[in-house]
Design a protein around this motif. Structure first.
Motif, mmCIF file in Angstrom:
data_model
loop_
_atom_site.group_PDB
_atom_site.id
_atom_site.type_symbol
_atom_site.label_atom_id
_atom_site.label_comp_id
_atom_site.label_asym_id
_atom_site.label_seq_id
_atom_site.Cartn_x
_atom_site.Cartn_y
_atom_site.Cartn_z
ATOM 1 N N SER A 1 33.271 -27.797 8.951
ATOM 2 C CA SER A 1 32.445 -28.937 8.536
ATOM 3 C C SER A 1 31.832 -28.672 7.168
ATOM 4 O O SER A 1 31.790 -27.526 6.697
ATOM 5 C CB SER A 1 31.326 -29.183 9.557
ATOM 6 N N ILE A 2 31.327 -29.709 6.538
ATOM 7 C CA ILE A 2 30.618 -29.536 5.279
ATOM 8 C C ILE A 2 29.367 -28.702 5.490
ATOM 9 O O ILE A 2 29.033 -27.831 4.676
ATOM 10 C CB ILE A 2 30.256 -30.904 4.655
ATOM 11 N N ASP A 3 28.687 -28.907 6.608
ATOM 12 C CA ASP A 3 27.496 -28.104 6.905
ATOM 13 C C ASP A 3 27.835 -26.632 7.059
ATOM 14 O O ASP A 3 27.040 -25.753 6.701
ATOM 15 C CB ASP A 3 26.821 -28.612 8.181
ATOM 16 N N ALA A 4 29.009 -26.332 7.599
ATOM 17 C CA ALA A 4 29.436 -24.931 7.745
ATOM 18 C C ALA A 4 29.674 -24.287 6.388
ATOM 19 O O ALA A 4 29.418 -23.095 6.197
ATOM 20 C CB ALA A 4 30.694 -24.852 8.601
ATOM 21 N N LEU B 1 31.769 -34.617 15.255
ATOM 22 C CA LEU B 1 32.060 -33.214 15.521
ATOM 23 C C LEU B 1 31.105 -32.664 16.587
ATOM 24 O O LEU B 1 29.947 -33.095 16.675
ATOM 25 C CB LEU B 1 31.932 -32.385 14.253
ATOM 26 N N ARG B 2 31.581 -31.690 17.341
ATOM 27 C CA ARG B 2 30.745 -30.990 18.304
ATOM 28 C C ARG B 2 30.088 -29.776 17.648
ATOM 29 O O ARG B 2 30.521 -29.302 16.599
ATOM 30 C CB ARG B 2 31.573 -30.545 19.512
ATOM 31 N N GLU B 3 29.035 -29.294 18.270
ATOM 32 C CA GLU B 3 28.346 -28.098 17.786
ATOM 33 C C GLU B 3 29.272 -26.877 17.856
ATOM 34 O O GLU B 3 30.117 -26.765 18.747
ATOM 35 C CB GLU B 3 27.110 -27.807 18.637
ATOM 36 N N GLY B 4 29.071 -25.969 16.908
ATOM 37 C CA GLY B 4 29.727 -24.671 16.950
ATOM 38 C C GLY B 4 31.223 -24.752 17.031
ATOM 39 O O GLY B 4 31.884 -25.381 16.200
ATOM 40 N N LYS B 5 31.789 -24.125 18.085
ATOM 41 C CA LYS B 5 33.230 -24.078 18.282
ATOM 42 C C LYS B 5 33.724 -25.155 19.233
ATOM 43 O O LYS B 5 34.886 -25.140 19.663
ATOM 44 C CB LYS B 5 33.652 -22.699 18.800
ATOM 45 N N GLY B 6 32.860 -26.106 19.567
ATOM 46 C CA GLY B 6 33.293 -27.258 20.329
ATOM 47 C C GLY B 6 33.555 -26.977 21.792
ATOM 48 O O GLY B 6 32.943 -26.100 22.394
ATOM 49 N N GLY B 7 34.435 -27.751 22.370
ATOM 50 C CA GLY B 7 34.684 -27.669 23.813
ATOM 51 C C GLY B 7 33.689 -28.516 24.566
ATOM 52 O O GLY B 7 33.726 -29.739 24.486
ATOM 53 N N ARG C 1 27.637 -35.021 12.653
ATOM 54 C CA ARG C 1 28.600 -34.580 11.639
ATOM 55 C C ARG C 1 29.955 -35.259 11.838
ATOM 56 O O ARG C 1 30.352 -35.557 12.961
ATOM 57 C CB ARG C 1 28.773 -33.063 11.684
ATOM 58 N N ARG C 2 30.652 -35.439 10.731
ATOM 59 C CA ARG C 2 31.967 -36.075 10.760
ATOM 60 C C ARG C 2 33.035 -35.107 10.242
ATOM 61 O O ARG C 2 32.729 -34.140 9.538
ATOM 62 C CB ARG C 2 31.965 -37.334 9.890
#
Length: 267
Positions: free
Chosen positions: A16-19, A74-80, A87-88
């Motif tokens: 993500s852009i935030d990452a 988008l989901r937080e972190g690594k998702g699941g 976030r997009r």
């Protein structure tokens, strides 16, 4: 060199852009980003072939248009099963603009390396900030990607395929003049054997210290000397990790140093 695997996603979302911004704020050297093509040929950031793990959507990236993908969350972190966020999914151009003049990018293309990727870099970023990589035979890359000679490039070499003669395997890429070599190490005893041919070329020796690998991030958090310290001791000078902030703190307190050389001239 500290490389953040899929960005600094622990308190953001991977790819993500935030990452990217979190890595910049933390002073990390490089972010590794995964790029795929949508059905309408837009380059977007997504590791998996599908959007299922990381978003509230379903389906393959290659079966969806950019207009559909940009609506997903988008989901937080690594998702699941992690919570959804605001976030997009970013496209590659947005990621390049966010990183421009601020942090290096390692591009892990999930589709074939193409001149279109290079054109996007020239439009929105800087070639000097980007490290292209590919898991492909040298002969194929030389035939299909002559433009790779004009960028910073890193082949991915896996121990089972190169362990019989790692020196010859590395030498096969000489026409492309890689600036680094990513070695997928399966057994720790193999890792030092690759140091001499890489050092001879004055290139970086890159190893992933991800969970479940021969050099494991989870072990490193408890005993960094046994993982990151050992990598540095055998000449590794680029470590990709899911714990970039912890690795940076370790390097700062241990004052770890690696080999330095003068790059050889190229034709």
């Amino acid at each position: 060199m500290i490389v953040a695997h899929r960005g600094c996603w622990q308190k953001t979302s991977e790819n993500s852009i935030d990452a990217i911004e979190a890595c910049i704020d933390a002073g990390i050297d490089m972010v590794e980003l995964d790029v795929r093509l949508t059905r309408d040929n837009v380059l977007v950031l997504m590791h998996d072939a599908t959007v299922d793990r990381m978003t509230d959507g379903k389906g393959k990236v290659s079966d969806l248009d950019w207009a559909q993908l940009r609506k997903l969350h988008l989901r937080e972190g690594k998702g699941g099963s992690t919570p959804l966020t605001d976030r997009r999914i970013p496209n590659f151009e947005e990621a390049l603009r966010a990183a421009k003049d601020r942090i290096l990018i390692n591009l892990d293309p999930k589709s074939r390396l193409s001149p279109a990727m290079l054109a996007m870099v020239d439009k929105a970023g800087r070639r000097s900030q980007l490290l292209f990589k590919a898991d492909a035979p040298a002969a194929l890359l030389i035939e299909e990607g002559p433009w790779l000679r004009d960028v910073r490039f890193q082949p991915i070499l896996r121990q089972p395929q190169i362990q019989a003669d790692p020196t010859a395997a590395i030498a096969a890429y000489d026409p492309i003049h890689p600036v680094s070599y990513e070695i997928d190490v399966k057994e720790r005893a193999f890792a030092p054997l690759v140091t001499p041919p890489i050092r001879e070329r004055c290139a970086r020796y890159w190893v992933n210290s991800l969970a479940g690998r021969a050099y494991d991030d989870k072990v490193a958090l408890a005993d960094p000397d046994s993982v990151w310290g050992q990598l540095i001791a055998i000449g590794v000078d680029a470590i990709q990790t899911d714990e970039p902030v912890a690795l940076k703190a370790y390097l700062q307190r241990s004052h770890a140093a690696t080999h330095h050389c003068e790059p050889r001239s190229t034709p």
